[in-house]
Design a protein around this motif. Structure first.
Motif, PDB file in Angstrom:
ATOM      1  N   TYR A 254     117.766 -54.016 -50.176  1.00 23.11           N
ATOM      2  CA  TYR A 254     116.471 -54.443 -49.638  1.00 23.11           C
ATOM      3  C   TYR A 254     115.702 -55.174 -50.724  1.00 23.11           C
ATOM      4  N   ALA A 255     114.770 -56.014 -50.293  1.00 26.59           N
ATOM      5  CA  ALA A 255     113.888 -56.691 -51.235  1.00 26.59           C
ATOM      6  C   ALA A 255     112.492 -56.745 -50.646  1.00 26.59           C
ATOM      7  N   SER A 256     111.534 -56.585 -51.505  1.00 25.75           N
ATOM      8  CA  SER A 256     110.132 -56.685 -51.121  1.00 25.75           C
ATOM      9  C   SER A 256     109.513 -57.808 -51.931  1.00 25.75           C
ATOM     10  N   PHE A 257     108.988 -58.803 -51.248  1.00 24.31           N
ATOM     11  CA  PHE A 257     108.375 -59.949 -51.911  1.00 24.31           C
ATOM     12  C   PHE A 257     106.876 -59.846 -51.719  1.00 24.31           C
ATOM     13  N   ASN A 258     106.176 -59.703 -52.818  1.00 23.74           N
ATOM     14  CA  ASN A 258     104.751 -59.425 -52.779  1.00 23.74           C
ATOM     15  C   ASN A 258     103.966 -60.528 -53.461  1.00 23.74           C
ATOM     16  N   VAL A 259     102.669 -60.478 -53.286  1.00 21.60           N
ATOM     17  CA  VAL A 259     101.778 -61.464 -53.890  1.00 21.60           C
ATOM     18  C   VAL A 259     101.000 -60.790 -55.015  1.00 21.60           C
ATOM     19  N   PRO A 260     100.530 -61.561 -55.977  1.00 20.73           N
ATOM     20  CA  PRO A 260      99.761 -60.968 -57.071  1.00 20.73           C
ATOM     21  C   PRO A 260      98.435 -60.397 -56.554  1.00 20.73           C
ATOM     22  N   LEU A 261      98.158 -59.167 -56.935  1.00 23.21           N
ATOM     23  CA  LEU A 261      96.907 -58.522 -56.534  1.00 23.21           C
ATOM     24  C   LEU A 261      96.089 -58.175 -57.770  1.00 23.21           C
ATOM     25  N   PRO A 262      94.949 -58.829 -57.934  1.00 23.21           N
ATOM     26  CA  PRO A 262      94.116 -58.570 -59.113  1.00 23.21           C
ATOM     27  C   PRO A 262      93.274 -57.294 -58.943  1.00 23.21           C
ATOM     28  N   ILE A 263      93.924 -56.149 -59.067  1.00 25.86           N
ATOM     29  CA  ILE A 263      93.284 -54.851 -58.858  1.00 25.86           C
ATOM     30  C   ILE A 263      92.497 -54.452 -60.103  1.00 25.86           C
ATOM     31  N   TYR A 264      91.345 -53.808 -59.885  1.00 26.32           N
ATOM     32  CA  TYR A 264      90.526 -53.319 -60.996  1.00 26.32           C
ATOM     33  C   TYR A 264      91.354 -52.551 -62.005  1.00 26.32           C
ATOM     34  N   GLY A 265      91.066 -52.804 -63.293  1.00 25.96           N
ATOM     35  CA  GLY A 265      91.732 -52.071 -64.359  1.00 25.96           C
ATOM     36  C   GLY A 265      93.046 -52.678 -64.817  1.00 25.96           C
ATOM     37  N   THR A 266      93.459 -53.787 -64.195  1.00 28.00           N
ATOM     38  CA  THR A 266      94.723 -54.417 -64.602  1.00 28.00           C
ATOM     39  C   THR A 266      94.457 -55.660 -65.441  1.00 28.00           C
ATOM     40  N   ASP A 267      95.442 -55.995 -66.276  1.00 27.30           N
ATOM     41  CA  ASP A 267      95.344 -57.228 -67.058  1.00 27.30           C
ATOM     42  C   ASP A 267      95.255 -58.435 -66.141  1.00 27.30           C
ATOM     43  N   LEU A 268      95.976 -58.368 -65.028  1.00 27.71           N
ATOM     44  CA  LEU A 268      95.965 -59.482 -64.078  1.00 27.71           C
ATOM     45  C   LEU A 268      94.549 -59.741 -63.581  1.00 27.71           C
ATOM     46  N   ARG A 269      93.815 -58.694 -63.264  1.00 30.80           N
ATOM     47  CA  ARG A 269      92.452 -58.872 -62.775  1.00 30.80           C
ATOM     48  C   ARG A 269      91.571 -59.483 -63.860  1.00 30.80           C
ATOM     49  N   ASP A 270      91.705 -58.975 -65.077  1.00 30.01           N
ATOM     50  CA  ASP A 270      90.905 -59.511 -66.178  1.00 30.01           C
ATOM     51  C   ASP A 270      91.183 -61.002 -66.378  1.00 30.01           C
ATOM     52  N   LYS A 271      92.463 -61.371 -66.344  1.00 29.90           N
ATOM     53  CA  LYS A 271      92.830 -62.786 -66.494  1.00 29.90           C
ATOM     54  C   LYS A 271      92.320 -63.616 -65.316  1.00 29.90           C
ATOM     55  N   ALA A 272      92.416 -63.057 -64.111  1.00 27.78           N
ATOM     56  CA  ALA A 272      91.994 -63.785 -62.909  1.00 27.78           C
ATOM     57  C   ALA A 272      90.497 -64.073 -62.948  1.00 27.78           C
ATOM     58  N   VAL A 273      89.715 -63.100 -63.372  1.00 31.02           N
ATOM     59  CA  VAL A 273      88.264 -63.298 -63.467  1.00 31.02           C
ATOM     60  C   VAL A 273      87.953 -64.302 -64.576  1.00 31.02           C
ATOM     61  N   LYS A 274      88.558 -64.098 -65.743  1.00 28.98           N
ATOM     62  CA  LYS A 274      88.316 -64.959 -66.900  1.00 28.98           C
ATOM     63  C   LYS A 274      88.634 -66.423 -66.602  1.00 28.98           C
ATOM     64  N   ASN A 275      89.732 -66.659 -65.863  1.00 29.69           N
ATOM     65  CA  ASN A 275      90.183 -68.026 -65.603  1.00 29.69           C
ATOM     66  C   ASN A 275      89.663 -68.602 -64.288  1.00 29.69           C
TER      67      ASN A 275
ATOM     68  N   GLU B 179      86.848 -56.486 -52.238  1.00 32.98           N
ATOM     69  CA  GLU B 179      87.381 -55.546 -51.253  1.00 32.98           C
ATOM     70  C   GLU B 179      88.713 -56.008 -50.680  1.00 32.98           C
ATOM     71  N   TYR B 180      89.073 -57.265 -50.881  1.00 33.07           N
ATOM     72  CA  TYR B 180      90.322 -57.787 -50.335  1.00 33.07           C
ATOM     73  C   TYR B 180      91.518 -57.595 -51.258  1.00 33.07           C
ATOM     74  N   TYR B 181      91.345 -56.975 -52.393  1.00 28.69           N
ATOM     75  CA  TYR B 181      92.436 -56.833 -53.352  1.00 28.69           C
ATOM     76  C   TYR B 181      93.030 -55.434 -53.313  1.00 28.69           C
ATOM     77  N   ASP B 182      93.340 -54.947 -52.114  1.00 24.21           N
ATOM     78  CA  ASP B 182      93.908 -53.615 -51.972  1.00 24.21           C
ATOM     79  C   ASP B 182      95.356 -53.643 -51.510  1.00 24.21           C
ATOM     80  N   GLY B 183      95.964 -54.799 -51.388  1.00 28.17           N
ATOM     81  CA  GLY B 183      97.354 -54.899 -50.973  1.00 28.17           C
ATOM     82  C   GLY B 183      97.531 -55.178 -49.496  1.00 28.17           C
TER      83      GLY B 183
END
Length: 162
Positions: free
Chosen positions: A64-85, A94-98
């Motif tokens: 099986y494979a699960s293909f997901n999208v990046p979610l900038p959830i609070y407390g993650t490096d991804l979120r920090d980068k997403a806000v910064k950039n 509220e839309y970043y819950d998966g």
């Protein structure tokens, strides 16, 4: 999550593609079902990187494979980068819950492109003759037949309803 070693390094995965391949092969050797979790369109990746990840998922030939999208959830490096950039609008947190489609848009990939690539990933992975054959020979009950039909129907409805 990605077939791009630089992406794995950027997100502190501390592993290599060879390690992933070795682990999958070991699991297959002992007939343990495998599931790959891939993220389509991580910041820093372009269309070719995503296509390489899709092809990598196919090469791993997991159950099986699960293909997901990046979610900038609070407390993650991804979120920090997403806000910064400026990749996300902080007002829509509220839309970043998966449960919602990605809202990240970078210079390399737009939200629409990420969504299209995600659909392509599912199509290429699950509609291979090899995968379909393996799914058929795993069927043991009528319920499994029903579920395969329902999953196929849901895929096509989601694929062409947009």
């Amino acid at each position: 999550e990605s077939a791009n070693q630089n992406t794995l390094n950027d997100y502190n995965k501390y592993t290599t593609l060879k390690n992933y391949m070795d682990i999958v092969n070991l699991l297959k050797k002992y007939k343990i079902k495998t599931l790959g979790y891939f993220i389509i369109g991580l910041p820093g990746e372009n269309r070719n990187d995503v296509l390489n990840t899709i092809n990598w998922a196919i090469k791993l030939d997991m159950d099986y494979a699960s293909f997901n999208v990046p979610l900038p959830i609070y407390g993650t490096d991804l979120r920090d980068k997403a806000v910064k950039n400026g990749w996300i609008n902080e007002q829509n947190d509220e839309y970043y819950d998966g449960s919602m489609p990605t809202q990240i848009s970078t210079d390399q990939l737009s939200v629409k492109e990420i969504q299209e690539l995600r659909k392509l990933a599912y199509k290429k992975f699950y509609f291979r003759l090899k995968y379909i054959f393996k799914a058929i020979i795993r069927i043991r009950t009528f319920f499994q037949i029903k579920m395969l039909i329902q999953e196929g129907k849901n895929f096509f409805l989601n694929q062409y309803s947009n």
